[in-house]
Scaffold this active site. Structure first.
Site, PDB file in Angstrom:
ATOM      1  N   ASN A  36     -17.608 -49.683 -70.929  1.00 19.97           N
ATOM      2  CA  ASN A  36     -16.609 -48.632 -70.688  1.00 19.97           C
ATOM      3  C   ASN A  36     -15.335 -48.996 -71.451  1.00 19.97           C
ATOM      4  O   ASN A  36     -14.563 -49.828 -71.007  1.00 19.97           O
ATOM      5  CB  ASN A  36     -16.348 -48.540 -69.168  1.00 19.97           C
ATOM      6  CG  ASN A  36     -15.248 -47.542 -68.839  1.00 19.97           C
ATOM      7  OD1 ASN A  36     -14.826 -46.752 -69.694  1.00 19.97           O
ATOM      8  ND2 ASN A  36     -14.779 -47.567 -67.600  1.00 19.97           N
ATOM      9  N   LYS A  61     -12.752 -47.217 -71.981  1.00 19.73           N
ATOM     10  CA  LYS A  61     -11.528 -46.573 -71.467  1.00 19.73           C
ATOM     11  C   LYS A  61     -10.724 -45.981 -72.639  1.00 19.73           C
ATOM     12  O   LYS A  61     -11.325 -45.485 -73.590  1.00 19.73           O
ATOM     13  CB  LYS A  61     -10.721 -47.561 -70.622  1.00 19.73           C
ATOM     14  CG  LYS A  61     -11.594 -48.220 -69.543  1.00 19.73           C
ATOM     15  CD  LYS A  61     -10.832 -48.974 -68.504  1.00 19.73           C
ATOM     16  CE  LYS A  61     -11.824 -49.558 -67.500  1.00 19.73           C
ATOM     17  NZ  LYS A  61     -11.178 -50.235 -66.400  1.00 19.73           N
ATOM     18  N   HIS A 109     -14.910 -42.478 -61.769  1.00 19.03           N
ATOM     19  CA  HIS A 109     -14.319 -43.818 -61.924  1.00 19.03           C
ATOM     20  C   HIS A 109     -13.043 -43.883 -61.082  1.00 19.03           C
ATOM     21  O   HIS A 109     -12.328 -42.885 -60.953  1.00 19.03           O
ATOM     22  CB  HIS A 109     -14.011 -44.069 -63.405  1.00 19.03           C
ATOM     23  CG  HIS A 109     -13.620 -45.492 -63.673  1.00 19.03           C
ATOM     24  ND1 HIS A 109     -12.366 -45.967 -63.398  1.00 19.03           N
ATOM     25  CD2 HIS A 109     -14.330 -46.541 -64.152  1.00 19.03           C
ATOM     26  CE1 HIS A 109     -12.318 -47.259 -63.708  1.00 19.03           C
ATOM     27  NE2 HIS A 109     -13.502 -47.630 -64.156  1.00 19.03           N
ATOM     28  N   GLU A 125     -10.223 -44.973 -61.696  1.00 18.66           N
ATOM     29  CA  GLU A 125      -9.009 -44.558 -62.415  1.00 18.66           C
ATOM     30  C   GLU A 125      -8.891 -43.032 -62.388  1.00 18.66           C
ATOM     31  O   GLU A 125      -7.791 -42.489 -62.315  1.00 18.66           O
ATOM     32  CB  GLU A 125      -9.036 -45.118 -63.850  1.00 18.66           C
ATOM     33  CG  GLU A 125      -8.746 -46.626 -63.833  1.00 18.66           C
ATOM     34  CD  GLU A 125      -9.371 -47.418 -64.966  1.00 18.66           C
ATOM     35  OE1 GLU A 125      -9.806 -46.821 -65.964  1.00 18.66           O
ATOM     36  OE2 GLU A 125      -9.417 -48.661 -64.839  1.00 18.66           O
ATOM     37  N   GLU A 135     -17.918 -50.455 -57.883  1.00 20.77           N
ATOM     38  CA  GLU A 135     -16.755 -51.077 -58.516  1.00 20.77           C
ATOM     39  C   GLU A 135     -15.618 -51.225 -57.502  1.00 20.77           C
ATOM     40  O   GLU A 135     -14.862 -50.268 -57.290  1.00 20.77           O
ATOM     41  CB  GLU A 135     -16.262 -50.216 -59.688  1.00 20.77           C
ATOM     42  CG  GLU A 135     -17.270 -50.058 -60.799  1.00 20.77           C
ATOM     43  CD  GLU A 135     -16.584 -49.763 -62.126  1.00 20.77           C
ATOM     44  OE1 GLU A 135     -16.879 -50.466 -63.099  1.00 20.77           O
ATOM     45  OE2 GLU A 135     -15.737 -48.861 -62.193  1.00 20.77           O
ATOM     46  N   GLY A 182     -10.136 -54.832 -63.814  1.00 17.91           N
ATOM     47  CA  GLY A 182      -9.056 -55.209 -64.728  1.00 17.91           C
ATOM     48  C   GLY A 182      -8.139 -56.293 -64.188  1.00 17.91           C
ATOM     49  O   GLY A 182      -7.067 -56.541 -64.720  1.00 17.91           O
ATOM     50  N   SER A 192     -14.229 -56.800 -63.561  1.00 20.38           N
ATOM     51  CA  SER A 192     -14.025 -58.131 -64.143  1.00 20.38           C
ATOM     52  C   SER A 192     -15.329 -58.870 -64.459  1.00 20.38           C
ATOM     53  O   SER A 192     -15.422 -60.087 -64.282  1.00 20.38           O
ATOM     54  CB  SER A 192     -13.111 -58.987 -63.254  1.00 20.38           C
ATOM     55  OG  SER A 192     -11.832 -58.387 -63.170  1.00 20.38           O
TER      56      SER A 192
HETATM   57  P1  PGA Z   1     -13.057 -54.328 -66.034  1.00 12.71           P
HETATM   58  O1  PGA Z   1     -13.298 -52.748 -65.800  1.00 12.71           O
HETATM   59  O2  PGA Z   1     -14.371 -54.904 -66.501  1.00 12.71           O
HETATM   60  O3  PGA Z   1     -11.997 -54.391 -67.095  1.00 12.71           O
HETATM   61  O4  PGA Z   1     -12.643 -54.899 -64.733  1.00 12.71           O
HETATM   62  C1  PGA Z   1     -14.489 -52.265 -65.238  1.00 12.71           C
HETATM   63  C2  PGA Z   1     -14.427 -50.769 -65.110  1.00 12.71           C
HETATM   64  O5  PGA Z   1     -13.352 -50.223 -64.795  1.00 12.71           O
HETATM   65  O6  PGA Z   1     -15.441 -50.070 -65.314  1.00 12.71           O
END
Ligand code: PGA
Length: 254
Positions: A9, A11, A96, A98, A168, A174, A214
């Protein structure tokens, strides 16, 4: 046996030129991978470049990060499932955290998108997960149950089987702080238990559940060898072809 699925992903990152270099590098590293399904999820602006770069690579597919549920029409700024299909997109990430937190997406909105994706033969990767506050209050199972039942409402068994769930935990995205393999497995087992309640047993056993938050080359193997963890949705560590390829390879370990 569920085939593992590992998705990148990206983003809101990666220009066309960066995407092209990434794909060239990834193909060199993963040319022999057939036992893991790999999905690259670029921003809309790089989808065509990634599709073109992947060419005939069998086991690497392209995904999108979002879509709108209507088929076409006056929806300025939105992208439909059929426009994504036109770019050879196979998967679409929906719900997601976000999008839920920053853009106000509810389970009802996610569900409309999930159903529209299936209607257009796009496979949704549906994200669920609790915040730290919800975890601290002991509400992980309650939140997961509400999100799963809301986001996946009305799917028939075939559609459910073709849906990928991404667990998640919001506090792990992140932050560099991944869920421990035991914490993740516990949540994944609960997700599968909920799927058993929502559908027949064979269907619930076939749904793939990715872990996200992460994921890095250093923790990928231990997470993905848990019995109900069927792959990873990778953000930060997916921007570098070397670390992403290492995570994909970790998915092969038993
Ligand atoms: P990350 O993001 O691996 O940077 O923690 C995962 C995601 O949001 O799908």
């Amino acid at each position: 046996m569920r085939k593992k699925i590992v998705a990148a992903n990206w983003k809101m990152n990666m220009t066309q030129a960066e995407s092209e270099r990434f794909v060239e590098s990834l193909l060199l590293r993963l040319d022999d991978i057939t036992d893991v399904e790999v999905v690259i999820v670029p921003p809309f602006t790089a989808i065509a470049k990634v599709s073109e770069g992947l060419g005939k690579a069998q086991n690497i597919k392209v995904g999108a990060q979002n879509m709108y549920w209507e088929k076409s029409g006056p929806y300025t700024g939105e992208i439909s499932a059929s426009l994504l299909r036109d770019l050879f997109v196979h998967y679409v990430v929906l719900g997601h955290s976000e999008r839920r937190i920053l853009f106000g997406e509810t389970d009802e909105i996610v569900n409309r998108k999930v159903r529209a994706a299936h209607a257009a033969a796009l496979r949704p990767i549906v994200c669920v997960g609790e915040t730290l506050e919800q975890r601290d209050k002991g509400n992980v199972e309650k939140i997961l149950s509400i999100q799963l039942r809301g986001s996946l409402a009305g799917l028939n068994p075939k559609e459910l089987q073709e849906t990928v769930i991404a667990y998640e935990p919001v506090w792990a995205i992140g932050t560099g702080r991944n869920a421990t393999p035991a914490q993740a497995q516990e949540a994944h087992a609960f997700v599968r238990h909920t799927l058993h309640e929502m559908a027949d047993d064979a269907t619930a056993e076939r749904v793939r559940i990715q872990y996200g938050g992460s994921v890095k080359p250093e923790n990928a193997r231990e997470l993905m060898t848990q019995p109900d963890i069927d792959g990873a949705l990778v953000g930060g560590a997916s921007l570098d072809p070397r670390s992403f390829a290492q995570i994909v390879k970790a998915a092969r370990d038993k």
